[in-house]
Design a protein around this motif. Structure first.
Motif, PDB file in Angstrom:
ATOM      1  N   PHE A 205       0.836  -1.206   0.000  1.00 26.79           N
ATOM      2  CA  PHE A 205       0.000   0.000   0.000  1.00 26.79           C
ATOM      3  C   PHE A 205       0.869   1.254   0.000  1.00 26.79           C
ATOM      4  N   PHE A 206       1.958   1.199  -0.776  1.00 24.86           N
ATOM      5  CA  PHE A 206       2.908   2.318  -0.816  1.00 24.86           C
ATOM      6  C   PHE A 206       2.288   3.647  -1.239  1.00 24.86           C
ATOM      7  N   PRO A 207       1.180   3.657  -2.040  1.00 25.49           N
ATOM      8  CA  PRO A 207       0.647   4.970  -2.444  1.00 25.49           C
ATOM      9  C   PRO A 207      -0.141   5.679  -1.345  1.00 25.49           C
ATOM     10  N   PHE A 208      -0.340   5.004  -0.206  1.00 27.79           N
ATOM     11  CA  PHE A 208      -1.270   5.518   0.792  1.00 27.79           C
ATOM     12  C   PHE A 208      -0.591   5.692   2.151  1.00 27.79           C
ATOM     13  N   TYR A 209      -1.175   6.588   2.961  1.00 28.95           N
ATOM     14  CA  TYR A 209      -0.728   6.731   4.346  1.00 28.95           C
ATOM     15  C   TYR A 209      -1.930   6.479   5.240  1.00 28.95           C
ATOM     16  N   CYS A 210      -1.760   5.577   6.186  1.00 33.41           N
ATOM     17  CA  CYS A 210      -2.894   5.188   7.015  1.00 33.41           C
ATOM     18  C   CYS A 210      -2.432   4.924   8.448  1.00 33.41           C
ATOM     19  N   GLU A 211      -2.795   5.810   9.351  1.00 37.96           N
ATOM     20  CA  GLU A 211      -2.521   5.574  10.778  1.00 37.96           C
ATOM     21  C   GLU A 211      -3.805   5.008  11.378  1.00 37.96           C
ATOM     22  N   LEU A 212      -3.763   3.751  11.741  1.00 41.91           N
ATOM     23  CA  LEU A 212      -4.983   3.053  12.149  1.00 41.91           C
ATOM     24  C   LEU A 212      -5.619   3.683  13.387  1.00 41.91           C
ATOM     25  N   ASN A 213      -6.931   3.853  13.332  1.00 40.45           N
ATOM     26  CA  ASN A 213      -7.700   4.327  14.484  1.00 40.45           C
ATOM     27  C   ASN A 213      -8.118   3.101  15.289  1.00 40.45           C
ATOM     28  N   ILE A 214      -7.314   2.777  16.287  1.00 40.66           N
ATOM     29  CA  ILE A 214      -7.497   1.522  17.035  1.00 40.66           C
ATOM     30  C   ILE A 214      -8.849   1.497  17.752  1.00 40.66           C
ATOM     31  N   THR A 215      -9.261   2.628  18.294  1.00 40.92           N
ATOM     32  CA  THR A 215     -10.544   2.688  19.014  1.00 40.92           C
ATOM     33  C   THR A 215     -11.699   2.329  18.099  1.00 40.92           C
ATOM     34  N   GLU A 216     -11.712   2.940  16.916  1.00 39.18           N
ATOM     35  CA  GLU A 216     -12.784   2.660  15.946  1.00 39.18           C
ATOM     36  C   GLU A 216     -12.745   1.204  15.488  1.00 39.18           C
ATOM     37  N   LEU A 217     -11.552   0.702  15.233  1.00 37.59           N
ATOM     38  CA  LEU A 217     -11.431  -0.692  14.775  1.00 37.59           C
ATOM     39  C   LEU A 217     -11.873  -1.668  15.859  1.00 37.59           C
ATOM     40  N   ARG A 218     -11.553  -1.339  17.097  1.00 38.89           N
ATOM     41  CA  ARG A 218     -11.955  -2.206  18.219  1.00 38.89           C
ATOM     42  C   ARG A 218     -13.480  -2.217  18.348  1.00 38.89           C
ATOM     43  N   ASP A 219     -14.089  -1.072  18.098  1.00 36.28           N
ATOM     44  CA  ASP A 219     -15.556  -0.961  18.202  1.00 36.28           C
ATOM     45  C   ASP A 219     -16.280  -1.800  17.156  1.00 36.28           C
ATOM     46  N   ARG A 220     -15.582  -2.159  16.089  1.00 35.06           N
ATOM     47  CA  ARG A 220     -16.237  -2.940  15.024  1.00 35.06           C
ATOM     48  C   ARG A 220     -16.462  -4.395  15.429  1.00 35.06           C
ATOM     49  N   LYS A 221     -15.836  -4.821  16.505  1.00 31.97           N
ATOM     50  CA  LYS A 221     -16.055  -6.156  17.089  1.00 31.97           C
ATOM     51  C   LYS A 221     -15.533  -7.316  16.229  1.00 31.97           C
ATOM     52  N   ILE A 222     -14.964  -7.025  15.066  1.00 35.10           N
ATOM     53  CA  ILE A 222     -14.454  -8.142  14.258  1.00 35.10           C
ATOM     54  C   ILE A 222     -12.959  -8.364  14.495  1.00 35.10           C
ATOM     55  N   PHE A 223     -12.334  -7.425  15.221  1.00 37.85           N
ATOM     56  CA  PHE A 223     -10.907  -7.547  15.518  1.00 37.85           C
ATOM     57  C   PHE A 223     -10.671  -7.542  17.025  1.00 37.85           C
TER      58      PHE A 223
ATOM     59  N   PHE B 161      -7.203  -6.906  19.795  1.00 36.89           N
ATOM     60  CA  PHE B 161      -5.848  -6.350  19.850  1.00 36.89           C
ATOM     61  C   PHE B 161      -5.131  -6.890  21.072  1.00 36.89           C
ATOM     62  N   HIS B 162      -3.859  -7.176  20.922  1.00 33.95           N
ATOM     63  CA  HIS B 162      -3.061  -7.526  22.092  1.00 33.95           C
ATOM     64  C   HIS B 162      -1.612  -7.079  21.885  1.00 33.95           C
ATOM     65  N   ARG B 163      -0.940  -6.891  22.981  1.00 33.41           N
ATOM     66  CA  ARG B 163       0.454  -6.439  22.939  1.00 33.41           C
ATOM     67  C   ARG B 163       1.382  -7.631  22.824  1.00 33.41           C
ATOM     68  N   GLN B 164       2.430  -7.424  22.044  1.00 28.00           N
ATOM     69  CA  GLN B 164       3.485  -8.442  21.950  1.00 28.00           C
ATOM     70  C   GLN B 164       4.767  -7.733  22.369  1.00 28.00           C
ATOM     71  N   GLY B 165       5.236  -8.042  23.549  1.00 30.96           N
ATOM     72  CA  GLY B 165       6.359  -7.268  24.076  1.00 30.96           C
ATOM     73  C   GLY B 165       5.865  -5.912  24.565  1.00 30.96           C
ATOM     74  N   VAL B 166       6.766  -4.948  24.637  1.00 31.44           N
ATOM     75  CA  VAL B 166       6.422  -3.641  25.211  1.00 31.44           C
ATOM     76  C   VAL B 166       5.679  -2.766  24.208  1.00 31.44           C
ATOM     77  N   LYS B 167       6.154  -2.741  22.958  1.00 30.67           N
ATOM     78  CA  LYS B 167       5.626  -1.782  21.995  1.00 30.67           C
ATOM     79  C   LYS B 167       4.750  -2.378  20.896  1.00 30.67           C
ATOM     80  N   GLU B 168       4.949  -3.635  20.572  1.00 29.06           N
ATOM     81  CA  GLU B 168       4.273  -4.202  19.403  1.00 29.06           C
ATOM     82  C   GLU B 168       2.797  -4.480  19.677  1.00 29.06           C
ATOM     83  N   LEU B 169       1.929  -3.824  18.893  1.00 30.97           N
ATOM     84  CA  LEU B 169       0.500  -4.063  18.981  1.00 30.97           C
ATOM     85  C   LEU B 169       0.082  -4.964  17.820  1.00 30.97           C
ATOM     86  N   VAL B 170      -0.622  -6.039  18.148  1.00 36.53           N
ATOM     87  CA  VAL B 170      -1.046  -7.007  17.127  1.00 36.53           C
ATOM     88  C   VAL B 170      -2.560  -6.927  16.961  1.00 36.53           C
ATOM     89  N   ILE B 171      -3.033  -6.924  15.723  1.00 39.72           N
ATOM     90  CA  ILE B 171      -4.462  -6.962  15.438  1.00 39.72           C
ATOM     91  C   ILE B 171      -4.810  -8.357  14.933  1.00 39.72           C
TER      92      ILE B 171
END
Length: 238
Positions: free
Chosen positions: A203-221, A223-233
């Motif tokens: 997706f090199f032509p695009f810039y997308c900073e994921l809105n985690i709150t909105e995505l979480r509200d969709r109930k289909i995903f 999220f959990h942390r892997q290590g200190v910084k890595e967020l996994v969807i």
């Protein structure tokens, strides 16, 4: 055994927009007739028109079962999407429908991370390595390049090189959800690092900073942390 190519000719955005707008209204058989009528003004040759219809149907109508729910959701809001968001959706569905298009996009994304200009020769060489040195691969590579150029994704510089168009910023939560689902599909995975999704070279032509709150509200995903910084969807089991 050589890998299938399938991407036969340039695809235009107005043709994709039209196909999307008709997809929920008609049966498969009707769609072929409707698209044939619509394309007659732009594509006079019957064989070329048939090829174009096959491609448009594969991108929007005959999508993989896994992507039908998000495709349908996007179609429900299609008239409200910006031109840029529609380009993003066409891009994602074309990547999902055509591995050859996906591989060209991935190669562009990889090379653009290293340099500002990419030659068509470098892309062609890579595609021949992956798909075989045959005429069909040359035709398909050219068709993908012409499509990307027509969509203003890449812009010609000099005789045979391309630079990136201006990055398209995607903030719409529905389109962000679409991005996650397409990437999970093409990578054949149930979970991905958020950082990888936001910076994926496909997706090199695009810039997308994921809105985690909105995505979480969709109930289909989830999220959990892997290590200190890595967020996994992760896609929730249905």
């Amino acid at each position: 055994m050589s890998k299938p190519v399938g991407f036969d000719q340039k695809v235009l955005l107005n043709h994709l927009d039209y196909t999307a707008n008709q997809t929920k209204k008609y049966s498969r058989k009707e769609m072929y007739t409707i698209l044939d009528g619509y394309l007659r003004g732009d594509i006079t040759g019957a064989k070329s028109r048939k090829n174009a219809i096959t491609m448009l149907m594969k991108i929007w109508y005959l999508v993989d079962e896994e992507l039908i729910p998000i495709r349908d959701e996007v179609l429900g809001k299609f008239s409200q999407l910006t031109k840029e968001e529609r380009v993003f959706v066409h891009w994602g569905l074309t990547i999902a429908a055509y591995p050859f298009f996906k591989d060209v996009a991935n190669e562009f994304g990889r090379l653009f991370q290293l340099q500002d200009e990419v030659s068509s020769k470098a892309i062609s060489k890579r595609m021949k390595e992956a798909y075989g040195d045959r005429r069909r691969v040359e035709v398909a590579t050219s068709a993908v390049l012409m499509s990307m150029k027509a969509w203003n994704i890449i812009q010609p510089v000099g005789r045979r090189s391309y630079t990136k168009g201006e990055k398209i910023v995607i903030t719409n939560p529905l389109i962000q959800s679409f991005l996650v689902q397409v990437l999970l599909f093409v990578m054949e995975s149930d979970s991905l690092h958020v950082d990888l999704i936001e910076n994926h070279q496909l997706f090199f032509p695009f810039y997308c900073e994921l809105n985690i709150t909105e995505l979480r509200d969709r109930k289909i995903f989830s999220f959990h942390r892997q290590g200190v910084k890595e967020l996994v969807i992760e896609r929730n089991a249905i």
